[in-house]
Design a protein around this motif. Structure first.
Motif, PDB file in Angstrom:
ATOM      1  N   PHE A 170       0.917   4.108  -2.889  1.00 26.01           N
ATOM      2  CA  PHE A 170       0.690   5.528  -2.568  1.00 26.01           C
ATOM      3  C   PHE A 170       1.828   6.378  -3.136  1.00 26.01           C
ATOM      4  O   PHE A 170       1.594   7.426  -3.739  1.00 26.01           O
ATOM      5  CB  PHE A 170       0.602   5.693  -1.046  1.00 26.01           C
ATOM      6  N   LYS A 211      11.996  11.318  -4.484  1.00 27.99           N
ATOM      7  CA  LYS A 211      11.955  10.679  -3.157  1.00 27.99           C
ATOM      8  C   LYS A 211      11.104   9.411  -3.176  1.00 27.99           C
ATOM      9  O   LYS A 211      11.382   8.444  -2.476  1.00 27.99           O
ATOM     10  CB  LYS A 211      11.362  11.652  -2.131  1.00 27.99           C
ATOM     11  N   MET A 212      10.042   9.459  -3.941  1.00 26.94           N
ATOM     12  CA  MET A 212       9.064   8.371  -3.896  1.00 26.94           C
ATOM     13  C   MET A 212       9.477   7.180  -4.756  1.00 26.94           C
ATOM     14  O   MET A 212       9.024   6.068  -4.536  1.00 26.94           O
ATOM     15  CB  MET A 212       7.700   8.874  -4.394  1.00 26.94           C
ATOM     16  N   GLU A 220       0.818  -1.230   0.000  1.00 27.90           N
ATOM     17  CA  GLU A 220       0.000   0.000   0.000  1.00 27.90           C
ATOM     18  C   GLU A 220       0.840   1.263   0.000  1.00 27.90           C
ATOM     19  O   GLU A 220       0.518   2.239  -0.675  1.00 27.90           O
ATOM     20  CB  GLU A 220      -0.916   0.010   1.222  1.00 27.90           C
ATOM     21  N   THR A 221       1.912   1.243   0.783  1.00 22.33           N
ATOM     22  CA  THR A 221       2.766   2.438   0.850  1.00 22.33           C
ATOM     23  C   THR A 221       3.425   2.700  -0.500  1.00 22.33           C
ATOM     24  O   THR A 221       3.464   3.838  -0.971  1.00 22.33           O
ATOM     25  CB  THR A 221       3.854   2.254   1.936  1.00 22.33           C
ATOM     26  N   GLU A 267       1.615   6.638  -6.871  1.00 16.85           N
ATOM     27  CA  GLU A 267       0.485   7.505  -7.228  1.00 16.85           C
ATOM     28  C   GLU A 267       0.884   8.971  -7.106  1.00 16.85           C
ATOM     29  O   GLU A 267       0.605   9.784  -8.000  1.00 16.85           O
ATOM     30  CB  GLU A 267      -0.692   7.175  -6.290  1.00 16.85           C
ATOM     31  N   LEU A 268       1.557   9.302  -6.014  1.00 17.06           N
ATOM     32  CA  LEU A 268       1.974  10.693  -5.814  1.00 17.06           C
ATOM     33  C   LEU A 268       2.988  11.107  -6.888  1.00 17.06           C
ATOM     34  O   LEU A 268       2.894  12.209  -7.448  1.00 17.06           O
ATOM     35  CB  LEU A 268       2.568  10.878  -4.413  1.00 17.06           C
TER      36      LEU A 268
END
Lengths: 115, 147
Positions: free
Chosen positions: B38, B121-122, B34-35, B41-42
């Motif tokens: 997320f 970062k993601m 899930e993380t 997605e961001l």
């Protein structure tokens, strides 16, 4: 997304429910702008029910925070979930905003700052 | 390499959630937690907004083509557009918790540049490129960790 707004004394409580993204941020921006236009606002933006935020949402909050401070008011945040906290800290905004665990603590924090 | 999945949308802010949903569904299907979903997605949200705002300079100027696939242990998202070239080198370094923006110079915060920092970062890899025939290409990769 929905935005609810309540007022007690000079403190405005804005709750953001859902996603704070490009499509929805303009609604929050309009709400905050109307409060800022009224002058010297104390605003608590409650993100307890906010599931998502992007850079546009952050930009909106920083801009409103800056304007509130310029008017001797303040804008604080509360109720950030773990993911939102991570996003704020990633760009140092956790050090810009006063962030409280929940609405009650935000009220207490604001009262303490006024004393 | 797995099958590539494609989506093409008009360059409009209202389409970004559809882009995010398309990629998030793919990431979940690929087994990301899930993380990670997320985060992807961001990153796609920011990338799409940058294309509309900076590459096209506004809404309804051009299309965004998105694809995702799995290669080795990576979830790979590719975004293409035909707008202006993006130069990531011109984006100022991000503020951070260790180096937060100061209240006194908040006006100088390049908050418009936050998107690319979130993308970096993601995701595990972020590569911008351009060729004259196909326009801008952004490839972002996220490692698929075994649960």
């Amino acid at each position: 997304m929905s935005i609810t707004q309540t007022q007690s004394d000079n403190t405005h409580h804005i709750s953001v429910n859902g996603r704070l993204d490009q499509a929805q941020t303009p609604r929050l921006e309009a709400t905050l702008t109307s409060l800022l236009d009224a002058g010297r606002p104390i605003i608590i933006v409650d993100l307890t029910e906010t599931t998502y935020i992007n850079s546009g949402g952050l930009r909106c909050l920083v801009s409103a925070w800056r304007q509130a401070r310029q008017q001797d008011g303040d804008l604080v945040l509360c109720g950030l979930n773990e993911r939102l906290q991570e996003i704020f800290s990633m760009v140092g905004f956790d050090k810009v905003f006063a962030i409280y665990p929940d609405f009650e603590e935000a009220i207490t924090g604001i009262k303490n700052n006024e004393q | 390499m797995s099958k590539k999945h494609f989506l093409t949308t008009p360059g409009r802010y209202a389409e970004i959630q559809r882009i995010c949903q398309f990629v998030a569904d793919g990431a979940a299907q690929a087994g990301l937690d899930e993380t990670a979903v997320f985060n992807i997605e961001l990153a796609c949200d920011e990338a799409s907004a940058n294309i509309i705002e900076h590459a096209y300079g506004g809404e309804n100027i051009g299309e965004i083509q998105i694809s995702w696939h799995v290669a080795d242990d990576m979830f790979v998202v590719t975004l293409r557009d035909n707008g202006q070239q993006f130069d990531p080198g011109r984006v100022p370094p991000p503020p951070s918790s260790q180096n937060p923006p100061q209240a006194d110079d908040i006006d100088s915060i390049k908050i418009g540049g936050l998107g690319i920092h979130f993308m970096r970062k993601m995701m595990d890899e972020v590569v911008f490129s351009r060729d004259p025939r196909h326009g801008n290409k952004l490839v972002m990769k996220k490692r698929i960790k075994v649960k």
